[in-house]
Design an enzyme around this catalytic site. Structure first.
Site, PDB file in Angstrom:
ATOM      1  N   GLY A 116     -21.677  75.347  -3.929  1.00 42.44           N
ATOM      2  CA  GLY A 116     -21.097  76.235  -2.953  1.00 42.44           C
ATOM      3  C   GLY A 116     -20.924  75.487  -1.652  1.00 42.44           C
ATOM      4  O   GLY A 116     -21.153  74.276  -1.567  1.00 42.44           O
ATOM      5  N   GLY A 117     -20.520  76.202  -0.603  1.00 41.51           N
ATOM      6  CA  GLY A 117     -20.316  75.536   0.669  1.00 41.51           C
ATOM      7  C   GLY A 117     -21.600  74.986   1.252  1.00 41.51           C
ATOM      8  O   GLY A 117     -21.602  73.970   1.935  1.00 41.51           O
ATOM      9  N   MET A 118     -22.736  75.649   0.998  1.00 39.42           N
ATOM     10  CA  MET A 118     -23.993  75.232   1.604  1.00 39.42           C
ATOM     11  C   MET A 118     -24.928  74.550   0.632  1.00 39.42           C
ATOM     12  O   MET A 118     -25.719  73.701   1.021  1.00 39.42           O
ATOM     13  CB  MET A 118     -24.719  76.459   2.194  1.00 39.42           C
ATOM     14  CG  MET A 118     -24.076  77.045   3.410  1.00 39.42           C
ATOM     15  SD  MET A 118     -25.067  78.408   4.046  1.00 39.42           S
ATOM     16  CE  MET A 118     -26.588  77.559   4.429  1.00 39.42           C
ATOM     17  N   GLY A 119     -24.901  74.932  -0.626  1.00 40.86           N
ATOM     18  CA  GLY A 119     -25.912  74.433  -1.535  1.00 40.86           C
ATOM     19  C   GLY A 119     -25.382  74.155  -2.917  1.00 40.86           C
ATOM     20  O   GLY A 119     -24.363  74.698  -3.339  1.00 40.86           O
ATOM     21  N   LYS A 136     -31.358  76.759  -5.779  1.00 43.89           N
ATOM     22  CA  LYS A 136     -30.320  76.463  -4.804  1.00 43.89           C
ATOM     23  C   LYS A 136     -30.872  75.435  -3.824  1.00 43.89           C
ATOM     24  O   LYS A 136     -31.893  75.668  -3.181  1.00 43.89           O
ATOM     25  CB  LYS A 136     -29.905  77.738  -4.074  1.00 43.89           C
ATOM     26  CG  LYS A 136     -28.715  77.549  -3.132  1.00 43.89           C
ATOM     27  CD  LYS A 136     -28.253  78.902  -2.601  1.00 43.89           C
ATOM     28  CE  LYS A 136     -26.981  78.766  -1.772  1.00 43.89           C
ATOM     29  NZ  LYS A 136     -26.487  80.080  -1.297  1.00 43.89           N
ATOM     30  N   ASP A 234     -20.153  89.429   2.559  1.00 43.41           N
ATOM     31  CA  ASP A 234     -19.263  88.599   1.741  1.00 43.41           C
ATOM     32  C   ASP A 234     -19.164  89.151   0.318  1.00 43.41           C
ATOM     33  O   ASP A 234     -19.265  88.404  -0.664  1.00 43.41           O
ATOM     34  CB  ASP A 234     -19.759  87.158   1.727  1.00 43.41           C
ATOM     35  CG  ASP A 234     -18.642  86.179   1.340  1.00 43.41           C
ATOM     36  OD1 ASP A 234     -17.460  86.564   1.421  1.00 43.41           O
ATOM     37  OD2 ASP A 234     -18.951  85.038   0.957  1.00 43.41           O
TER      38      ASP A 234
END
Length: 976
Positions: A116-119, A136, A234
């Protein structure tokens, strides 16, 4: 549609922070990086060169950081497109090569699941508990960003506060070697976006009923989050996962916001996905952003699933913003003509541009979605004339101004009408609140009446049970008659009060659908009915009201009471001990069309290697490669369930048969060796890493209330089954004793219900006709019979026809099993006196006294303990009953005794067989000179007769065609 959605996400608006003063380039670079990170969180970020174009202060180091983030994001999209289902449990335990870490903390990484964008998401094993999790891990290139760190921590804190069956559970959070990670329950299945894309590619629609059901489940999950003051922010198809059994799970709280905590910054870039973001969210109005933004996003998600396209489009961020803020979505039924008008109204209300016009709570949206599924009326109403006029004026400002001039003349008259309507509305709302207050007062009266009658109900139940176990005096019978009438009257009053409260709440909601307190009052009412059903041991009613409470509870207090956070702790004190933990569940709860009997399943929600409750053979004494506890699934490819239990046992014990054998979560093909000892079971303990615990010096299991079975093993010690029903909120501490191997007498099972001081051994089956014949023909027995003035009467010599004898006796005086009987059937026709005589003989023959043991008949309490009777079950195999599960009158076309161990379902949690049917068994109890026969038999038809506590009083020197027995062994000198 997928291409258009991707382009919109790439064009997500990015707002620059304030310009930094000259001389502070590092701070400005950090602001640019955080802005790019925010864009990545909402979807696929633009190319770094495109992003930095026209922005002053871009350095080479910043370009390198953005390139790394861009590459990681693209790699995550590619990996998410690959299938994620595990091929088998064995594959999951083997780590794939090339992982960045072998382990983080107590988690061993197995395979990469996606990005994902962060993890990055990895499949991992939590080694302390032997369970599979989704791990994650914060990306290395994000460690320099305070926003990324804060959001990662916020996700952990947000989800950890939530406990809901449709929200992924956080198991642990930590940091190892500078790497931050978050462990979550692993959820198999497919993303809702994948399901939607597949349906579009196949040119078919996702079934409406499934969309509505998934929407209701996610709405309930959001209501749980909102009750904890958390807004997801989200909600979209890619953040909803559909499990293989059709449950919707809400994922990714990475940008969630706690309403009761300050935001990370007072101003800043938009976070979320534009296509699904509420207008107030796109406008950056933090003060206006509340739980209704999630309701809007779920409405957009439902629109897309039902129509096959998003409600708004655009190739640039500006076009998307204009459409969401000013445009109108095409009517849903124009795109999906087969959809009902009510479904269109529900989705439209959830997607209302004004928060005040949406559903007040996510629970309200769930109620209407469930009403659609049940074909009940919905609460939502289509927009009125005023709402349509406002929308028209927004789209046509010029015409609206001209019409406003003419409207001034009508304003004065309209004001009077509005004033009157407003007064009526105020009165309706006041009446609605008053109805809720009255309902709560009536509910309080109902609760007090139930509590005050609890003692009366308990006394009635006790007296009714006593009818079948003791003599009742005239005074006690008269008291029973009076109290039965009084209890029935109170039950009728409570039932009437229940419907009265429901009617009050319905009236309140008709007056004002948004009246505060009505939903919670209804939840409290269902909670009271659940308590009442639990007290009466009405499993069906308790299950029904339990689901009503869990699906409607807003503040979580009622759910907490029902789910209970209970625990059981076993203290072994033995080094190297291990435990396997199971919880009993009814098969019909696990699969549609399942039987109403309880079977042990691992406490972890891991896919089992074999279906629970499958008929198998369990190894009781190992040989060759096989060990005690291994499970045989088939013989030469033929499933054990398709064979007669006794035939399957004989074939397996002969040896030389190819078989599928389950051990530790893996099925292997082996050849069975000769001399193997097995027995059939329909409640196998399927041991696997998913249910293994370290039990040295103790093991603690925490979970929902219910029946728990824990199998404990240690080197050089006999295994022990510990079985307990744990009520809501209870925390049991149970000391256990693991005895040296060889302590338990052959053919016996150890029962330890309330600690070592109360343990005993009981025969795993009833004494057979062949074994009783051996006793009769023993020289000491024959001498005793010859010398006794009151010889053993049953079974009697066939020559004494006038006394009903039926066993043949040869010329040498020796007895033999009747020709029409099976040597392996339970001995029948035995009196209590005869059974006690057999116990004395058995103790002498086996040398029990030398081993410090006493052999006797079981007491009724010991027999009930061995049958596994708890507050949750009346039969050894649960609450449900089917004639073929035990040796009963209707188990076969023609009633008659059958061999012991012929009905594998009739097994208690301790592994004791034939506790319900086969023979009525003598206990060692006597009541006013009468012996007690317990349980059902091959001739019993009614299910009540098979219950654990059922018994009859019979003359101790008499037997009949149903009376048999089994023995117990206790430490010498131990009280009863």
């Amino acid at each position: 549609m997928e291409e258009r959605r991707a382009s919109v996400e790439r064009a997500e608006p990015v707002r620059e922070g304030p310009r930094t003063p000259a001389g502070a380039p590092d701070e400005h670079e950090e602001n640019l990086y955080d802005a790019y990170l925010t864009a990545a969180l909402g979807g696929e970020a633009p190319e770094p060169a495109e992003f930095l174009a026209g922005r002053a202060g871009a350095t080479e180091s910043l370009r390198a950081r953005l390139d790394a983030l861009r590459e990681a994001t693209n790699r995550g999209r590619a990996l998410r497109a690959a299938p994620s289902a595990l091929k088998s449990r064995a594959d999951a335990l083997v780590a794939e090569p090339g992982l960045p870490f072998e382990r983080l903390g107590e988690f061993r990484l197995l395979r990469h699941q996606g990005d994902g964008g962060m993890g990055a998401i990895y499949l991992a094993v939590q080694e302390s508990l032997g369970r599979i999790v989704a791990l994650k891990v914060l990306r290395p290139e994000l460690r320099g960003s305070p926003i990324a760190d804060a959001r990662f921590e916020r996700e952990a804190l947000a989800v950890a506060r939530l406990d809901h069956p449709h929200i992924v559970q956080v198991l642990a959070v930590g940091e190892d070697r500078g790497v931050r990670f978050l462990a979550m329950a692993y959820v198999e299945g497919r993303g809702l976006d994948e399901i939607l894309a597949g349906a579009i590619a196949a040119r078919r629609a996702v079934p409406t009923s499934e969309v509505l059901r998934w929407g209701a489940q996610i709405a309930r999950a959001l209501a749980c989050a909102h009750a904890a003051s958390i807004v997801h922010r989200d909600v979209k198809p890619s953040n909803v996962r559909i499990t293989p059994d059709g449950r919707a799970m809400l994922l990714d709280f990475g940008i969630a916001r706690a309403l009761d905590a300050p935001a990370l910054t007072m101003t800043g870039p938009f976070v979320g996905t534009p296509l699904y973001a509420a207008p107030e969210q796109l406008a950056g109005d933090r003060d206006a952003l509340d739980a209704r933004a999630d309701t809007y996003a779920l409405g957009v998600t439902l629109y897309e699933c039902l129509s096959g396209r998003p409600p708004f489009g655009g190739s640039t961020a500006e076009q998307v913003l204009h459409e969401v803020l000013a445009g109108d979505a095409p009517p849903l039924r124009r795109l999906a003509p087969s959809l009902s008008r009510d479904a269109e109204i529900v989705v439209a209300k959830a997607m209302s541009r004004q928060p005040s016009q949406r559903y007040a709570t996510a629970n309200d949206l769930a109620d209407d979605l469930e009403a659609l599924l049940a074909f009940r009326p919905i609460r939502a109403r289509p927009p009125g004339p005023a709402s349509r006029l406002v929308n028209w004026a927004r789209r046509n400002p010029g015409l609206a101004a001209m019409a406003a001039t003419g409207a001034v003349a009508l304003f004065a008259g309209a004001m009077l009408m509005v004033s009157q309507a407003r007064a009526a509305e105020v009165q309706r709302k006041s009446d609605a609140r008053r109805a809720v207050v009255e309902a709560n007062g009536r509910l309080a009266d109902w609760r007090r009446a139930r509590e005050s009658s609890a003692a009366l109900e308990a006394d009635v139940r006790k007296l009714l049970e006593s009818i079948w176990s003791e003599y009742l005096t005239d005074d006690r019978l008269a008291r029973l008659d009076r109290q039965e009438v009084a209890a029935a009257s109170l039950r009728r009053e409570r039932e009437a009060a229940y419907y009265e409260v429901l009617d009050m709440l319905a009236r309140a909601e008709r007056l004002d659908p948004a009246v505060p307190g009505a939903a919670q009052a209804r939840t409290n009412l269902y909670l009271e009915r659940w308590r009442e059903a639990e007290a009466a041991r009405d499993r069906e009613a308790a299950s029904f009201f339990r689901e009503l409470v869990l699906s409607r509870d807003q503040d979580g207090a009622a759910s907490k009471e029902i789910r209970g956070a209970c625990s059981i702790r076993l203290v072994t004190g033995v080094p190297g001990a291990e435990a396997w933990v199971f919880r009993y569940r009814e098969l019909r709860e696990l699969a549609e069309g399942g039987e109403p009997r309880a079977v042990p399943v691992p406490v972890q929600d891991a896919p089992p290697a074999v279906a629970p409750g499958t008929l198998m053979l369990v190894v009781t004494s190992g040989a060759g490669e096989l060990r005690r506890g291994d499970l045989v699934l088939d013989l030469d490819g033929e499933a054990i369930a398709r064979l007669a239990p006794r035939d399957a046992v004989r074939r397996a014990q002969v040896g030389g048969v190819a078989a599928g054998v389950h051990r530790d979560g893996v099925v292997e093909r082996l050849t069975l060796p000769p001399g193997l000892r097995v027995r059939a079971t329909a409640a196998p303990l399927v041991l696997s890493p998913a249910c293994r615990r370290v039990a040295s010096p103790s093991v603690e299991v925490t979970g929902e209330p219910g029946e728990y079975l824990i199998l404990v093993r240690a080197p050089g010690r006999e295994e022990l089954r510990v079985f307990h029903a744990v009520p809501p909120g209870a925390h049991l501490g149970v000391p256990i004793e693991l005895l040296p191997e060889g302590t338990t007498p052959e053919g016996f099972v150890r029962i330890e219900r309330l600690g070592p001081e109360h343990s005993f051994w009981i025969q795993e089956r009833e004494v057979t006709a062949a074994e009783y014949a051996e006793f009769l023909n023993d020289d000491a027995t024959r001498a005793e019979v010859a010398a006794s003035a009151a010889p053993i009467r049953f079974p009697r010599d066939a020559s004494t026809a006038n006394e009903g004898g039926y066993w043949p006796r040869g010329a040498d005086g020796r007895w033999s099993v009747p020709p029409d009987s099976d040597a392996e059937t339970p001995v029948l026709g035995v009196s209590q006196d005869d059974a006690r005589a057999y116990a004395t003989w058995f103790a002498r023959r086996t040398g029990a006294a030398e081993r410090g043991l006493e052999i006797r008949l079981p007491t009724q309490v010991e027999r009930v303990d061995a049958a596994g009777s708890t507050t949750l079950r009346k039969l050894p195999f649960g609450e449900g009953f089917r004639p073929r599960w035990a040796s009963s009158c209707y188990a076969r076309p023609k009633p008659g005794p059958v061999a012991v161990l012929s009905h594998p379902v009739d097994e208690s949690p301790y592994g004791v067989f034939d506790m319900a049917g086969s023979a009525r068994e003598w206990s060692d109890d006597r009541d006013r000179g009468l012996g007690r026969l317990c349980g059902g038999s091959w001739a019993v038809a009614k299910s009540d007769g098979f219950q654990c506590w059922f018994s009859l009083l019979v003359l101790p020197d008499r037997g009949n065609s149903e009376s048999g027995f089994r023995l117990v062994a206790v430490a010498a000198g131990k009280g009863r």
